[in-house]
Design an enzyme around this catalytic site. Sequence first.
Site, PDB file in Angstrom:
ATOM      1  CG  HIS A 195      -1.653   1.269   1.447  1.00 37.40           C
ATOM      2  ND1 HIS A 195      -2.959   1.450   1.065  1.00 37.40           N
ATOM      3  CD2 HIS A 195      -1.271   2.446   2.024  1.00 37.40           C
ATOM      4  CE1 HIS A 195      -3.348   2.660   1.381  1.00 37.40           C
ATOM      5  NE2 HIS A 195      -2.343   3.288   1.969  1.00 37.40           N
ATOM      6  CD  GLU A 196       1.889   3.542   3.742  1.00 32.50           C
ATOM      7  OE1 GLU A 196       2.123   4.592   3.096  1.00 32.50           O
ATOM      8  OE2 GLU A 196       0.938   3.459   4.541  1.00 32.50           O
ATOM      9  CG  HIS A 207       0.532   6.232  -0.765  1.00 32.43           C
ATOM     10  ND1 HIS A 207      -0.559   6.676  -1.463  1.00 32.43           N
ATOM     11  CD2 HIS A 207       0.041   5.691   0.391  1.00 32.43           C
ATOM     12  CE1 HIS A 207      -1.665   6.409  -0.779  1.00 32.43           C
ATOM     13  NE2 HIS A 207      -1.321   5.813   0.344  1.00 32.43           N
TER      14      HIS A 207
END
Length: 437
Positions: A25-26, A29
Amino acid sequence: MSATLAYALGVLALVVGVALSVALHELGHMLPAKAFGVKVPEYFIGFGPRLWSFRRGGTEYGVKAIWLGGYVRLLGMLPPARPDRPDKPGSMVAEAREESLTELGPDEQHRAFYRLSVPRKLIVMAGGILTNLVLGVLLLAVALGVVGQPGYTATVATVTTCVSADVESAVECTDTDPVSPAQAAGFEPGDRLLTWAGAPLATWEDVQAAILASGTGPREVVVERDGQQLTLTVSAVEIERTVYDEAGHPVTAEDGTVVTRLRPYVGLSPTLGTVRVPAGEVAGQVALAVSKTLGAIVTIPAGLYHAVLAGVGAEERNPEGLISLVGVGRIAGEVSAAGAGTGHIPFSVRLFTMLSLLGSLNLALFAFNLVPLLPLDGGHVAGACWEGLRRTWARASGRADPGYADTARMLPVGQVVFGLLIVMAVLLIWVDLVAPL
């Protein structure tokens, strides 16, 4: 393997799965942020004390002690205050702006996140959300279409030796009971049923339907045993069987007696395993799971209310209600331990459960981060959308560019949301301890 060790391994597998999901998920980003020139000083899995790290390309990558999350730090998330709307000195908003911009040198101001165009901001902030969606979809698709759902397969578990006076109660055979059709035909535990009177078999439901359609005449059944195909001939017998409704309850007549019906009987029982969902149905089932997860977001307050009622013993716990990571970990541990020793739950069923848990958690992260409030990703997405709308409207109406969306003004609301998230997490952990699923 002991049940305790298997339980611990199940919990560990879930923790690692959650850590990897958060890490990806990170990463969703970080990768576009770095590609667009944003300064990214830190990328960590976990929170708390630093266990291990290394630095590359201006970013410190590492692992921290508590694997219940992770983060990537993008500098310049908040724009400076507008000259006509200065912050109150020493306020939370003023300090947050300073912290957001302090590590950017005079020649690095262009690397602040807030300076990105609206489309690029959306790509960066939606990257993590969409990563969880993709992970959730892939994990559920593999669980359904590759591993298969738990169910009774067309493999024989036991062969009943006789037709007793009450086959549904599994009473012991007597010397006067006739030999069961399955025993007489030569079926053995472990036989995989391939066809019954020419009808192909994939699930135990197929076997039941074939027996019902075949009646009591002699029928050829092709089985696979020890890698070889054998053809057995079986003649079912008719016996009185209880009729059940769709909910699995016995049907009763007006006088209260249980309704029975003559049905063909062979004397075979199925093996618990997994049955693959047909390829054409996987997409529909995954889409249904996504839509249910999205719909569940709006029912969080009601779900938390009922969870608390279950915690105090005022009502039964809803198996489809809210659950904390502690509760999910308990389920993972119990499923893993259920295969230890006797192994009465097959590995494929345990694998399906683990993949489904991780898939559902990723879908929950996807849906939860769509909420348009800070500190969730959806709050930054909403800020970028608002900025784009204001600028588009200004251009269309011939007005001056209104500038960046001042998401810092939403920080007080974000603090409240963060506090509510902590309260919800604590309450759900308490409920999972006192009224576990």
